[in-house]
Design a protein around this motif. Structure first.
Motif, PDB file in Angstrom:
ATOM      1  N   GLN A 331       0.806  -1.210   0.000  1.00 56.68           N
ATOM      2  CA  GLN A 331       0.000   0.000   0.000  1.00 56.68           C
ATOM      3  C   GLN A 331       0.847   1.271   0.000  1.00 56.68           C
ATOM      4  O   GLN A 331       0.299   2.375  -0.085  1.00 56.68           O
ATOM      5  N   ASN A 360       7.281  -0.459  -7.790  1.00 59.47           N
ATOM      6  CA  ASN A 360       6.190   0.384  -8.264  1.00 59.47           C
ATOM      7  C   ASN A 360       6.678   1.318  -9.377  1.00 59.47           C
ATOM      8  O   ASN A 360       7.540   2.171  -9.149  1.00 59.47           O
ATOM      9  N   ASN A 380       0.615  -5.503 -11.805  1.00 61.67           N
ATOM     10  CA  ASN A 380      -0.720  -5.172 -11.313  1.00 61.67           C
ATOM     11  C   ASN A 380      -0.975  -3.676 -11.489  1.00 61.67           C
ATOM     12  O   ASN A 380      -0.144  -2.852 -11.102  1.00 61.67           O
ATOM     13  N   LEU A 382      -2.230  -0.328 -10.395  1.00 59.07           N
ATOM     14  CA  LEU A 382      -2.655   0.327  -9.160  1.00 59.07           C
ATOM     15  C   LEU A 382      -3.605   1.477  -9.445  1.00 59.07           C
ATOM     16  O   LEU A 382      -4.613   1.655  -8.766  1.00 59.07           O
ATOM     17  N   ASP A 383      -3.293   2.287 -10.439  1.00 53.82           N
ATOM     18  CA  ASP A 383      -4.161   3.372 -10.864  1.00 53.82           C
ATOM     19  C   ASP A 383      -3.747   3.767 -12.280  1.00 53.82           C
ATOM     20  O   ASP A 383      -2.975   3.047 -12.924  1.00 53.82           O
ATOM     21  N   SER A 386       0.220   4.119 -12.304  1.00 50.76           N
ATOM     22  CA  SER A 386       1.093   3.277 -11.478  1.00 50.76           C
ATOM     23  C   SER A 386       0.872   1.798 -11.776  1.00 50.76           C
ATOM     24  O   SER A 386      -0.275   1.345 -11.912  1.00 50.76           O
ATOM     25  N   GLN A 388       2.462  -2.122 -10.426  1.00 47.74           N
ATOM     26  CA  GLN A 388       3.244  -2.759  -9.359  1.00 47.74           C
ATOM     27  C   GLN A 388       3.626  -4.190  -9.735  1.00 47.74           C
ATOM     28  O   GLN A 388       2.811  -4.964 -10.232  1.00 47.74           O
TER      29      GLN A 388
END
Length: 608
Positions: A331, A360, A380, A382-383, A386, A388
């Motif tokens: 996170q 990240n 993955n 994130l937004d 971003s 990850q």
């Protein structure tokens, strides 16, 4: 005497029972893979099984309605499945277990699969590529996989022609142990005395040999018989026993479907008519190829930045700063480790540091632009800015991490902060839908869906807004009775042809929010009562249209329409001047099938 009516009824009932038994989902078998049209294992599906005696199951072509239409996959406990994007070409990914959703990159992009044993890392065979396996590119390399035969008893597969991949191979990767490949310049293995066998001692120079994810690789321009860009046929064979290959967990290339021909006797064919001394001298005098990127062992996270809507890759964006952060908390963004700036082609690459649990990648939005989307093969999202990666990353696809940015759109005058601008097209949201950013829809609704693909407005940062609504849950506790299936009406029409509802209750909703009902194949009409003279077997709506004022001749059902709705005997109202010899009335409505034993039999019940 045989009652044919009852016998037909028994046959129909038997066929219906068999159909329903075959329609009951029993879960995925231990050696089975099932591909589904929609996420959550819904929609149309197809399955294949790795049977005993098979090395792997090659599914080179999907049924037309499933090609590029897969969203979820069930994988049995004893197998893995490799999926391919471009009809067994281009990128591939290995799924070791069932996935409820294959992710945005693979959704509706899978064209073929290979099922293979769980203990293996990848299917066994040989990959040819036009690009070095560790080379970073801004395009999708052309590659093709040539598998060993499906049957364990067969040790050699012959590929006499390549189709579109002819004369494109520059690199070779041998995927698995105890595998040998023989490459030919011409189709159909001609000329037979001019072939290159790999792996083989002193055939390729030291700098032309390498390793990628634990597999042997070769650069063809550095071999004694230089077949760079000239391979047109090959033979791939097993020179030892089949055994598991555990070097990697995911392949990055695919193959084009080519028919595996019957096994022929193995023959040792010399790679070239030259002596060992001549081969040694040839390798020493061979110049290195200047435009070949050497095989590297340092992993690099890389990708592209584009300007425009997500998925549009026609306009690379130059001079965009991309940062890599190191973190031990999923996170937390973490500490900045390294940054890069996109070159003239929109390309960037980042060397990840050691000692990180999470890597990240973050795009810094360039001046006058806003981040609008991100995509990754193995990372993955994130937004919108971003991506990850989670350690370890050595067996993941590290390239293809893409970002999109769009120029800032000035806000519409008079709008208060947080309000939306009107879309130029003027598309209003339908009733029950709200024009919102996706993030707000997530916050407000939790589970949500778009009402349409049209843009309904823009926020103050220029981001497009869409019409969203909460996902409508299916009513609770309305299961379909035995022999019925919960479907949209269109699917019932496709599956059953003639069909009927089992009840009027809603049993669920499709992905667009449309109600679904319990349907079954249309049941044969029971033994019916023929209409007496002067009456016609009709739906009530048709009786209203034909007669205006009408009455039933009896309460008995005389037939069924195409939807399975009952029909009754109707006539004009009875009276002193009623004429009983009613002529048949022409109608566009298809007349029902009236089943009865004695057409001359009169009514047995009272009139209505």
């Amino acid at each position: 005497m045989c009652d044919l009516g009852k016998q037909r009824h028994r046959i129909m009932l038997y066929l219906l029972i068999i159909y329903c038994l075959n329609s009951v989902a029993s879960g995925v078998g231990s050696n089975e893979v099932i591909v589904w049209e929609h996420d959550g294992f819904h929609g149309d599906s197809s399955s294949w099984t790795l049977d005993p005696g098979m090395r792997h199951k090659l599914v080179s072509v999907f049924p037309g309605w499933l090609n590029d239409a897969i969203s979820s996959i069930e994988v049995g406990s004893n197998v893995k499945v490799a999926v391919y994007r471009h009809s067994f070409g281009g990128p591939s990914k290995v799924f070791e277990k069932s996935v409820n959703y294959v992710n945005d990159y693979w959704n509706d992009e899978i064209s073929s699969i290979i099922i293979f044993p769980k203990e293996q890392a990848n299917p066994l065979g040989v990959i040819l590529s036009d690009t070095g396996f560790n080379t970073i590119t801004s395009y999708e390399p052309a590659s093709q996989f040539f598998p060993l035969p499906e049957n364990l008893k067969d040790k050699e597969a012959l590929y006499p022609k390549f189709g579109d991949f002819k004369d494109k191979a520059e690199y070779v990767l041998i995927q698995g142990d105890n595998i040998e490949v023989e490459l030919f310049k011409d189709p159909n293995f001609e000329p037979s005395h001019r072939s290159l066998v790999l792996p083989k001692t002193a055939v390729c120079s030291v700098d032309a040999e390498g390793e990628f994810k634990g597999y042997k690789t070769y650069r063809l321009s550095g071999c004694s018989l230089n077949l760079e860009g000239e391979v047109s046929s090959l033979k791939v064979r097993l020179i030892g026993s089949d055994k598991a290959t555990t070097s990697v967990t995911e392949a990055s290339t695919g193959f084009t479907p080519i028919q595996v021909l019957p096994t022929i006797g193995l023959a040792e064919i010399p790679s070239a008519i030259v002596t060992e001394h001549e081969v040694s001298g040839l390798l020493k005098s061979m110049p290195s190829k200047g435009n070949i990127v050497p095989i590297e062992t340092i992993p690099k996270l890389s990708g592209m930045v584009y300007v425009g809507d997500p998925g549009v890759e026609s306009m690379p964006l130059t001079g965009v700063k991309v940062e890599l952060y190191c973190s031990n908390d999923p996170q937390n963004l973490g500490e900045l480790a390294i940054s890069s700036t996109t070159n003239s082609e929109g390309w960037y690459e980042l060397v990840p540091p050691s000692g990180c649990k999470f890597f990240n990648i973050r795009m810094v939005s360039p001046s006058g632009h806003n981040a609008v989307g991100a995509a990754s093969v193995s990372g993955n999202i994130l937004d919108k800015s971003s991506i990850q990666y989670v350690y370890p990353i050595k067996d993941l696809v590290l390239t293809g991490n893409k970002f999109w940015a769009k120029p800032t759109i000035p806000t519409t005058s008079g709008l208060s902060p947080g309000s939306s601008a009107t879309a130029p097209q003027g598309i209003p949201c339908q009733q029950g839908c709200r024009c919102l950013p996706a993030e707000t829809a997530q916050t407000n609704f939790g589970s949500y869906e778009r009402c349409s693909s049209d843009i309904c407005g823009y926020d103050q940062s220029g981001e497009p807004l869409y019409c969203f609504r909460p996902v409508q849950p299916a009513p609770q506790g309305i299961p379909c009775q035995q022999g019925c299936r919960c479907l949209p009406a269109e699917t019932a029409q496709t599956n059953f042809g003639s069909y009927e509802r089992c009840s009027s209750d809603i049993c669920g909703y499709d992905q667009s929010g449309g109600p679904q009902y319990c349907f079954r194949p249309a049941q044969p009409a029971p033994q019916g009562i023929p209409c007496s003279q002067g009456c016609q077997c009709l739906p009530a709506e048709t009786a209203q249209t034909n007669f205006g004022s009408y009455e039933r001749c009896s309460s008995d059902i005389c037939g069924y329409d195409q939807r399975g709705e009952p029909q009754y005997c109707f006539r004009l109202p009875s009276g002193p001047e009623q004429m009983w010899n009613v002529e048949p009335i022409e109608s566009d409505v298809e007349q029902p099938i009236i089943i009865g034993e004695d057409p001359e039999k009169g009514l047995t019940d009272g009139y209505w």
